[in-house]
Design a protein around this motif. Structure first.
Motif, PDB file in Angstrom:
ATOM      1  N   ILE A   1       0.849  -1.197   0.000  1.00  0.00           N
ATOM      2  CA  ILE A   1       0.000   0.000   0.000  1.00  0.00           C
ATOM      3  C   ILE A   1       0.879   1.241   0.000  1.00  0.00           C
ATOM      4  N   SER A   2       1.911   1.224   0.814  1.00  0.00           N
ATOM      5  CA  SER A   2       2.846   2.352   0.875  1.00  0.00           C
ATOM      6  C   SER A   2       3.482   2.604  -0.493  1.00  0.00           C
ATOM      7  N   HIS A   3       3.913   1.551  -1.164  1.00  0.00           N
ATOM      8  CA  HIS A   3       4.511   1.692  -2.495  1.00  0.00           C
ATOM      9  C   HIS A   3       3.503   2.222  -3.506  1.00  0.00           C
ATOM     10  N   PHE A   4       2.279   1.731  -3.447  1.00  0.00           N
ATOM     11  CA  PHE A   4       1.243   2.207  -4.368  1.00  0.00           C
ATOM     12  C   PHE A   4       0.993   3.698  -4.174  1.00  0.00           C
ATOM     13  N   GLU A   5       0.849   4.129  -2.915  1.00  0.00           N
ATOM     14  CA  GLU A   5       0.541   5.531  -2.640  1.00  0.00           C
ATOM     15  C   GLU A   5       1.719   6.447  -2.948  1.00  0.00           C
ATOM     16  N   ALA A   6       2.932   5.923  -2.860  1.00  0.00           N
ATOM     17  CA  ALA A   6       4.120   6.709  -3.197  1.00  0.00           C
ATOM     18  C   ALA A   6       4.329   6.766  -4.711  1.00  0.00           C
ATOM     19  N   GLY A   7       3.622   5.899  -5.443  1.00  0.00           N
ATOM     20  CA  GLY A   7       3.765   5.857  -6.884  1.00  0.00           C
ATOM     21  C   GLY A   7       4.983   5.085  -7.362  1.00  0.00           C
ATOM     22  N   SER A   8       5.631   4.373  -6.446  1.00  0.00           N
ATOM     23  CA  SER A   8       6.828   3.627  -6.822  1.00  0.00           C
ATOM     24  C   SER A   8       6.509   2.242  -7.389  1.00  0.00           C
ATOM     25  N   ARG A   9       5.255   1.794  -7.201  1.00  0.00           N
ATOM     26  CA  ARG A   9       4.798   0.528  -7.777  1.00  0.00           C
ATOM     27  C   ARG A   9       3.401   0.713  -8.310  1.00  0.00           C
ATOM     28  N   LYS A  10       3.102  -0.034  -9.353  1.00  0.00           N
ATOM     29  CA  LYS A  10       1.751  -0.038  -9.927  1.00  0.00           C
ATOM     30  C   LYS A  10       1.089  -1.357  -9.562  1.00  0.00           C
ATOM     31  N   PRO A  11      -0.217  -1.345  -9.361  1.00  0.00           N
ATOM     32  CA  PRO A  11      -0.899  -2.578  -8.959  1.00  0.00           C
ATOM     33  C   PRO A  11      -1.083  -3.548 -10.112  1.00  0.00           C
TER      34      PRO A  11
ATOM     35  N   SER B   1     -10.185  -2.328  -4.984  1.00  0.00           N
ATOM     36  CA  SER B   1     -11.504  -1.812  -5.372  1.00  0.00           C
ATOM     37  C   SER B   1     -12.601  -2.438  -4.534  1.00  0.00           C
ATOM     38  N   LYS B   2     -12.519  -3.744  -4.351  1.00  0.00           N
ATOM     39  CA  LYS B   2     -13.532  -4.450  -3.575  1.00  0.00           C
ATOM     40  C   LYS B   2     -13.496  -4.026  -2.107  1.00  0.00           C
ATOM     41  N   THR B   3     -12.310  -3.956  -1.533  1.00  0.00           N
ATOM     42  CA  THR B   3     -12.169  -3.586  -0.127  1.00  0.00           C
ATOM     43  C   THR B   3     -12.634  -2.158   0.129  1.00  0.00           C
ATOM     44  N   LEU B   4     -12.305  -1.260  -0.792  1.00  0.00           N
ATOM     45  CA  LEU B   4     -12.657   0.149  -0.621  1.00  0.00           C
ATOM     46  C   LEU B   4     -14.036   0.495  -1.174  1.00  0.00           C
ATOM     47  N   ASN B   5     -14.687  -0.478  -1.809  1.00  0.00           N
ATOM     48  CA  ASN B   5     -16.004  -0.274  -2.413  1.00  0.00           C
ATOM     49  C   ASN B   5     -15.989   0.929  -3.359  1.00  0.00           C
ATOM     50  N   VAL B   6     -15.057   0.878  -4.293  1.00  0.00           N
ATOM     51  CA  VAL B   6     -14.894   1.944  -5.273  1.00  0.00           C
ATOM     52  C   VAL B   6     -14.548   1.299  -6.607  1.00  0.00           C
ATOM     53  N   SER B   7     -14.870   1.959  -7.709  1.00  0.00           N
ATOM     54  CA  SER B   7     -14.569   1.359  -9.005  1.00  0.00           C
ATOM     55  C   SER B   7     -13.076   1.416  -9.292  1.00  0.00           C
ATOM     56  N   SER B   8     -12.598   0.380  -9.951  1.00  0.00           N
ATOM     57  CA  SER B   8     -11.194   0.376 -10.361  1.00  0.00           C
ATOM     58  C   SER B   8     -10.959   1.476 -11.398  1.00  0.00           C
ATOM     59  N   ASP B   9     -11.961   1.780 -12.212  1.00  0.00           N
ATOM     60  CA  ASP B   9     -11.834   2.869 -13.182  1.00  0.00           C
ATOM     61  C   ASP B   9     -11.583   4.201 -12.480  1.00  0.00           C
ATOM     62  N   TYR B  10     -12.239   4.398 -11.340  1.00  0.00           N
ATOM     63  CA  TYR B  10     -12.004   5.624 -10.572  1.00  0.00           C
ATOM     64  C   TYR B  10     -10.576   5.652 -10.033  1.00  0.00           C
ATOM     65  N   LEU B  11     -10.148   4.554  -9.450  1.00  0.00           N
ATOM     66  CA  LEU B  11      -8.789   4.510  -8.905  1.00  0.00           C
ATOM     67  C   LEU B  11      -7.745   4.776  -9.982  1.00  0.00           C
ATOM     68  N   MET B  12      -7.988   4.293 -11.188  1.00  0.00           N
ATOM     69  CA  MET B  12      -7.024   4.451 -12.268  1.00  0.00           C
ATOM     70  C   MET B  12      -7.137   5.797 -12.983  1.00  0.00           C
ATOM     71  N   GLY B  13      -8.148   6.590 -12.647  1.00  0.00           N
ATOM     72  CA  GLY B  13      -8.295   7.892 -13.275  1.00  0.00           C
ATOM     73  C   GLY B  13      -9.039   7.873 -14.588  1.00  0.00           C
ATOM     74  N   ILE B  14      -9.708   6.776 -14.885  1.00  0.00           N
ATOM     75  CA  ILE B  14     -10.467   6.663 -16.132  1.00  0.00           C
ATOM     76  C   ILE B  14     -11.792   7.398 -16.032  1.00  0.00           C
ATOM     77  N   THR B  15     -12.378   7.388 -14.840  1.00  0.00           N
ATOM     78  CA  THR B  15     -13.649   8.061 -14.603  1.00  0.00           C
ATOM     79  C   THR B  15     -13.574   8.821 -13.294  1.00  0.00           C
ATOM     80  N   ASP B  16     -14.469   9.770 -13.129  1.00  0.00           N
ATOM     81  CA  ASP B  16     -14.545  10.507 -11.868  1.00  0.00           C
ATOM     82  C   ASP B  16     -15.666   9.978 -10.989  1.00  0.00           C
ATOM     83  N   THR B  17     -16.286   8.886 -11.397  1.00  0.00           N
ATOM     84  CA  THR B  17     -17.364   8.266 -10.644  1.00  0.00           C
ATOM     85  C   THR B  17     -16.797   7.191  -9.738  1.00  0.00           C
TER      86      THR B  17
END
Length: 111
Positions: A35-45, A54-70
């Protein structure tokens, strides 16, 4: 990932959901350092890690990746569309009528 929004959005959603990095890691079944690496941008998931987050945070993967703002985990239309691959034209027409009826029911009565 567009504009590499993933690190920023992951941290934002994690904080909105009230998770520490360690708590999110535990809930998602990942090492805390990941998680630390992901948030620092040093690793990609990987796809699997993105799905877990996405499942744990109940959010779309598209949102996390910046594809959508939903933020919705899976939009209702997407969930329904997955089931329509083998539907007949008549079934689809029926569903469209039902959707329109439900939308009209939800509109405020201006009369």
């Amino acid at each position: 990932m567009p504009e590499d929004l993933f690190p920023t959005r992951l941290r934002l959603i994690r904080e909105q959901r009230g998770f520490t990095q360690a708590q999110l890691a535990t809930e998602a079944g990942l090492p805390a350092t990941t998680i630390s690496h992901f948030e620092a941008g040093s690793r990609k998931p990987s796809f699997d890690n993105l799905r877990r987050l996405s499942k744990t945070l109940n959010v779309s993967s598209d949102y996390l990746m910046g594809i959508t703002d939903t933020q919705e985990a899976t939009g209702a239309a997407s969930r329904i569309a997955r089931h329509l691959g083998n539907a007949s034209k008549e079934d689809i027409a029926f569903l469209e009528q039902m959707a329109q009826a439900m939308a009209n029911k939800s509109k405020p009565n201006d009369e």
